[in-house]
Write an enzyme that holds these catalytic residues in place. Structure first.
Site, PDB file in Angstrom:
ATOM      1  N   CYS A   1      -4.818 -23.033 -43.856  1.00  0.00           N
ATOM      2  CA  CYS A   1      -5.202 -23.772 -45.058  1.00  0.00           C
ATOM      3  C   CYS A   1      -5.909 -25.074 -44.684  1.00  0.00           C
ATOM      4  O   CYS A   1      -6.715 -25.592 -45.433  1.00  0.00           O
ATOM      5  CB  CYS A   1      -3.984 -24.041 -45.919  1.00  0.00           C
ATOM      6  SG  CYS A   1      -2.608 -24.666 -44.974  1.00  0.00           S
TER       7      CYS A   1
ATOM      8  N   GLU B   1     -13.464 -21.973 -49.712  1.00  0.00           N
ATOM      9  CA  GLU B   1     -12.549 -21.652 -48.612  1.00  0.00           C
ATOM     10  C   GLU B   1     -12.765 -20.189 -48.225  1.00  0.00           C
ATOM     11  O   GLU B   1     -12.562 -19.283 -49.037  1.00  0.00           O
ATOM     12  CB  GLU B   1     -11.098 -21.875 -49.056  1.00  0.00           C
ATOM     13  CG  GLU B   1     -10.123 -21.648 -47.929  1.00  0.00           C
ATOM     14  CD  GLU B   1      -8.683 -21.944 -48.319  1.00  0.00           C
ATOM     15  OE1 GLU B   1      -8.262 -21.505 -49.395  1.00  0.00           O
ATOM     16  OE2 GLU B   1      -7.987 -22.623 -47.550  1.00  0.00           O
TER      17      GLU B   1
ATOM     18  N   GLU C   1       1.576 -26.023 -51.736  1.00  0.00           N
ATOM     19  CA  GLU C   1       0.735 -26.319 -50.568  1.00  0.00           C
ATOM     20  C   GLU C   1      -0.385 -25.295 -50.614  1.00  0.00           C
ATOM     21  O   GLU C   1      -0.139 -24.097 -50.453  1.00  0.00           O
ATOM     22  CB  GLU C   1       1.584 -26.225 -49.291  1.00  0.00           C
ATOM     23  CG  GLU C   1       0.989 -26.986 -48.136  1.00  0.00           C
ATOM     24  CD  GLU C   1       0.197 -26.084 -47.232  1.00  0.00           C
ATOM     25  OE1 GLU C   1      -1.042 -26.000 -47.450  1.00  0.00           O
ATOM     26  OE2 GLU C   1       0.782 -25.469 -46.349  1.00  0.00           O
TER      27      GLU C   1
ATOM     28  N   LYS D   1      10.323 -14.921 -51.538  1.00  0.00           N
ATOM     29  CA  LYS D   1       9.444 -13.754 -51.585  1.00  0.00           C
ATOM     30  C   LYS D   1       8.385 -13.892 -50.504  1.00  0.00           C
ATOM     31  O   LYS D   1       7.475 -14.697 -50.615  1.00  0.00           O
ATOM     32  CB  LYS D   1       8.760 -13.582 -52.938  1.00  0.00           C
ATOM     33  CG  LYS D   1       8.178 -12.172 -53.053  1.00  0.00           C
ATOM     34  CD  LYS D   1       7.038 -12.025 -54.009  1.00  0.00           C
ATOM     35  CE  LYS D   1       5.707 -12.452 -53.479  1.00  0.00           C
ATOM     36  NZ  LYS D   1       5.194 -11.663 -52.343  1.00  0.00           N
TER      37      LYS D   1
HETATM   38  P1  ADP Z   1      -3.363 -15.420 -50.209  1.00  0.00           P
HETATM   39  O1  ADP Z   1      -4.796 -15.406 -50.535  1.00  0.00           O
HETATM   40  O2  ADP Z   1      -2.964 -16.239 -49.059  1.00  0.00           O
HETATM   41  O3  ADP Z   1      -2.740 -14.041 -50.205  1.00  0.00           O
HETATM   42  P2  ADP Z   1      -1.977 -15.855 -52.652  1.00  0.00           P
HETATM   43  O4  ADP Z   1      -1.869 -17.108 -53.416  1.00  0.00           O
HETATM   44  O5  ADP Z   1      -2.617 -14.680 -53.304  1.00  0.00           O
HETATM   45  O6  ADP Z   1      -2.714 -16.253 -51.356  1.00  0.00           O
HETATM   46  O7  ADP Z   1      -0.554 -15.360 -52.132  1.00  0.00           O
HETATM   47  C1  ADP Z   1       0.428 -16.192 -51.606  1.00  0.00           C
HETATM   48  C2  ADP Z   1       1.782 -15.687 -52.065  1.00  0.00           C
HETATM   49  O8  ADP Z   1       1.838 -15.762 -53.484  1.00  0.00           O
HETATM   50  C3  ADP Z   1       2.085 -14.231 -51.721  1.00  0.00           C
HETATM   51  O9  ADP Z   1       3.464 -14.106 -51.401  1.00  0.00           O
HETATM   52  C4  ADP Z   1       1.763 -13.516 -53.007  1.00  0.00           C
HETATM   53  O10 ADP Z   1       2.438 -12.279 -53.160  1.00  0.00           O
HETATM   54  C5  ADP Z   1       2.238 -14.517 -54.032  1.00  0.00           C
HETATM   55  N1  ADP Z   1       1.644 -14.375 -55.372  1.00  0.00           N
HETATM   56  C6  ADP Z   1       0.438 -13.875 -55.705  1.00  0.00           C
HETATM   57  N2  ADP Z   1       0.274 -13.880 -57.043  1.00  0.00           N
HETATM   58  C7  ADP Z   1       1.403 -14.414 -57.586  1.00  0.00           C
HETATM   59  C8  ADP Z   1       1.839 -14.691 -58.921  1.00  0.00           C
HETATM   60  N3  ADP Z   1       1.082 -14.415 -59.987  1.00  0.00           N
HETATM   61  N4  ADP Z   1       3.060 -15.256 -59.083  1.00  0.00           N
HETATM   62  C9  ADP Z   1       3.844 -15.532 -58.028  1.00  0.00           C
HETATM   63  N5  ADP Z   1       3.495 -15.284 -56.757  1.00  0.00           N
HETATM   64  C10 ADP Z   1       2.283 -14.741 -56.513  1.00  0.00           C
END
Ligand code: ADP
Length: 492
Positions: free
Chosen positions: A298, A395, A264, A189
């Site tokens: 990161c 961060e 990560e 994804k």
């Molecule tokens: P960032 O702040 O870099 O967007 P996130 O952790 O929100 O960091 O997002 C990183 C990835 O995780 C994206 O692909 C996002 O769609 C996905 N993501 C966000 N929330 C969830 C969740 N509850 N379960 C699985 N994947 C998620």
């Protein structure tokens, strides 16, 4: 002040792929829904992308499961698997200009960076893991008694891989490389902000001859498509890169099926400059370590600790380098800094600037929007920051540097470790013993000495503490994609 650059010297690429990849077929979402991906430099919609949700994840996992369970991928001669991964790397190389431009379009990063960093690192990572495919083996173990005991390293199975928007193609390669080398199948994804390069790489994987169903890609949102992947009982492992708060949700969602997890996550990495360092090299390293990729790394060196006696000289030189950064059209080869990824990040960064000012830090330059279109933030440098200020603890994921001062080695080791993060650290000194002492004492997964952001597919990367679990890259990254099986045979 930063100057505007006008000429777009690299043409904007054509978007070829906007659908979901399942079992080798490109499909619309089951719901028929789409979402827009936006150019962060212009705030204009680039394309509508098929929006995956639970039903699409179910189909993708079924395809990945069928492919894993019935072969030919996991049962293919390992050397042949390696050759196909190598072919994918070759195709990325022959399409490098297009992929780099897609990355710049979708993410906003300067074309020079996409061309010189992101895409070459993708190719290198795929080639590195292609070389591993036929070198993954177990041990023979001299156990007590008349037995022949050996171990096998077998692919973990169907891997759900969830990646962020800051290095979209590279994060796909870091995740595909070890998964493919070990014989796993994948449901990826990509981040909702940046699906384009990953989808194009999916096309190249099919063109390379990687069998249908080995790589499946479901674009969509985290709480819908991402969470469905995490909860799915047909998925054996989740590899995730993103925020620690999201990792906490994923850990809970994965608990019912006890999935293998690798994370990560974020950081607030210390970049420590001792008085005996080569000051110009340290200034350049601090600038690169924080401002590279618009501060959206990161491992960004966002806490710059400078030893007291050289602080004034360091700050003056650093601010002058910040002024030299060129913001503007990321397709212009003269641009060194593009926009932030989206409105939410832009707002968050400027809110942190206000928090820094309110806490009493000195904003020496930047702190404002650049231009009136796109999510650009001026390179920002705060001086006289203290450990308790939000700009020193949180961060920010933007071009905001916090400069702090320190007196001696014991103090800087203690203060470096005064964070729940532990992703990376750097130290600048000409004293070898001091460098090794610091490297040993800092609780971080990567330590750079007299350099910053030096990445190699062979060198493990990951976090201590709340910056991660497990490692990516290198042999360590491979082991997170295998199950270890012990076989004991009676010789009587
Ligand atoms: P960032 O702040 O870099 O967007 P996130 O952790 O929100 O960091 O997002 C990183 C990835 O995780 C994206 O692909 C996002 O769609 C996905 N993501 C966000 N929330 C969830 C969740 N509850 N379960 C699985 N994947 C998620």
């Amino acid at each position: 002040m930063a100057t505007v650059t006008e000429t777009a010297v690299v043409p904007v690429p054509k978007v070829r792929q906007t659908k979901i990849l399942i079992g080798g077929e490109w499909r619309d979402s089951v719901s028929g829904k789409t979402f827009d991906t936006v150019n962060p430099a212009t705030e204009e919609v680039i394309a509508s992308i098929a929006e995956g949700d639970k039903e699409d994840v179910d189909l993708a996992v079924a395809a990945a499961r069928k492919t894993f369970d019935s072969g030919p991928w996991s049962t293919m001669d390992a050397r042949d698997r390696g050759r196909l991964i190598m072919r994918l790397a070759d195709l990325v190389e022959s399409n490098a200009a297009e992929l780099a431009a897609l990355e710049t379009l979708d993410n906003g990063k300067p074309i020079n960076d996409s061309m010189a960093a992101d895409i070459p690192l993708v190719i290198d990572c795929l080639r590195y893991y292609a070389g591993w495919a036929d070198k993954i083996h177990g041990d023979t173990i001299p156990i007590r008694g008349n037995y022949f005991c050996y171990t096998r390293r077998e692919p973990i199975g169907v891997c759900g891989q969830i990646i962020p928007w800051n290095f979209p193609a590279l994060m796909a390669a870091w995740k595909w490389g070890p998964a493919l080398a070990t014989g796993c199948t994948v449901v990826m994804k990509p981040a909702e902000q940046t699906p384009l390069s990953c989808l194009r790489m999916g096309e190249l994987a099919l063109e390379a001859g990687i069998p249908e169903g080995v790589i499946n890609i479901v674009p969509g949102y985290g709480p819908t498509a991402g969470a469905s992947l995490v909860k799915h009982p047909g998925v054996d492992k989740i590899a995730f890169t993103g925020e620690h708060l999201t990792a906490q949700i994923i850990m809970k969602d994965a608990a019912m099926t006890l999935k293998r997890l690798t994370f990560e996550l974020g950081g607030k990495s210390p970049n420590v400059i001792f008085a005996d360092a080569d000051i110009d090299a340290a200034v350049a390293g601090a600038e690169f370590g924080l401002f590279f990729n618009q501060g959206q790394c990161c491992c960004a060196g966002s806490r710059v600790f400078v030893q007291e006696s050289i602080k004034d000289e360091f700050v003056e030189k650093l601010v002058s380098r910040a002024h030299e950064r060129t913001l503007g059209n990321p397709f212009d080869t003269g641009t060194s800094q593009g926009p932030q990824i989206d409105q939410a990040q832009f707002d968050k960064i400027l809110a942190y600037v206000e928090k820094g000012k309110a806490a009493g830090a000195d904003c020496l330059t930047g702190g404002t929007r650049f231009g009136n279109k796109g999510f650009f933030v001026e390179p920002t440098v705060f001086n006289n920051v203290t450990d308790d200020m939000p700009i020193a603890t949180d961060e920010i994921f933007g071009p905001v540097m916090s400069i702090l001062s320190f007196k001696d080695t014991d103090e800087i080791i203690r203060r470096s470790n005064n964070t729940f993060y532990g992703l990376a650290a750097a130290v600048w000194t000409r004293d070898v013993a001091k460098a090794h002492l610091y490297a040993k004492s800092v609780r971080a997964g990567t330590v750079w000495v007299n350099c910053y952001d030096v990445f190699d597919a062979a060198a493990p990367f990951g976090g201590f503490k709340m910056s991660g679990m497990g490692r990516e890259l290198g042999e360590a990254g491979l082991n997170n994609y295998t199950e270890l099986k012990t076989v004991t045979m009676s010789l009587d």
